[in-house]
Design an enzyme around this catalytic site. Sequence first.
Site, mmCIF file in Angstrom:
data_model
loop_
_atom_site.group_PDB
_atom_site.id
_atom_site.type_symbol
_atom_site.label_atom_id
_atom_site.label_comp_id
_atom_site.label_asym_id
_atom_site.label_seq_id
_atom_site.Cartn_x
_atom_site.Cartn_y
_atom_site.Cartn_z
ATOM 1 N N ASP A 1 1.000 -1.261 -0.195
ATOM 2 C CA ASP A 1 -0.009 0.022 0.260
ATOM 3 C C ASP A 1 0.529 1.231 0.059
ATOM 4 O OD1 ASP A 1 -2.658 1.076 0.865
ATOM 5 O OD2 ASP A 1 -1.639 2.220 1.917
ATOM 6 N N ASN B 1 -2.546 13.406 -3.855
ATOM 7 C CA ASN B 1 -4.188 13.625 -4.487
ATOM 8 C C ASN B 1 -4.706 15.175 -4.080
ATOM 9 O OD1 ASN B 1 -4.734 11.437 -6.482
ATOM 10 N ND2 ASN B 1 -5.956 10.387 -4.684
ATOM 11 N N HIS C 1 -6.066 14.601 -8.297
ATOM 12 C CA HIS C 1 -6.112 13.567 -9.076
ATOM 13 C C HIS C 1 -5.792 12.113 -10.311
ATOM 14 C CE1 HIS C 1 -8.980 11.993 -6.129
ATOM 15 N NE2 HIS C 1 -9.351 13.357 -5.166
ATOM 16 N N ASP D 1 -3.446 9.230 -10.024
ATOM 17 C CA ASP D 1 -2.958 8.897 -11.371
ATOM 18 C C ASP D 1 -1.994 8.101 -12.468
ATOM 19 O OD1 ASP D 1 -5.671 8.309 -11.154
ATOM 20 O OD2 ASP D 1 -6.077 9.228 -12.873
ATOM 21 N N GLU E 1 -4.861 2.343 -4.096
ATOM 22 C CA GLU E 1 -3.047 2.372 -4.114
ATOM 23 C C GLU E 1 -2.978 1.292 -3.707
ATOM 24 O OE1 GLU E 1 -4.133 3.946 -0.366
ATOM 25 O OE2 GLU E 1 -5.526 4.432 -1.999
#
Length: 168
Positions: free
Chosen positions: A41, A49, A54, A58, A84
């Site tokens: 993670d 973000n 965002h 990405d 994530e």
Amino acid sequence: MLFRSAALTDPLTGLANRRAAEERLTALTQGGQTYTLVLFDLDHFKRVNDMHGHAMGDLVLRGVAEITRQHLPEGSLAARWGGEEFLLILPEQRDKHLRPLLDRLRADLRHHRYGTVNGVTACFGVATASPAEDPVEVVQRADLAMYHVKEQGRNDVHLADLRRTQVS
């Protein structure tokens, strides 16, 4: 065949998706095969973000996917497990091979530039399955190991077990 491939691929990262990973785990279990499962993670991803947007988040996820692919041993599967969080299904690995592999992956993630984001870190939890062990249990053990890393300060690897023996 094209529809099946699309149904098993994460559209953002191009990695396998959760369904594909679950199918692989089921097949390995039914075949009585052992494997090493790594759940990781990204640390503090919400900040990426929030600070960079965002679209940049990405970009980070796509970059992490590409770097992860480069580190996989033959016969492995990398999947985006959710958000994530990523899951790796590796042929059974011994600690002397696994720890260096994951340390190289962590270093590459940390030192890579993703657009305006200078590197990311991650928490890695590892569990090795016994033959015919329920994959849900293996994932749970890897998840607990990953949370152990989060509690200990992040950006590290915790080997929940290699044959159900606690090792750190």
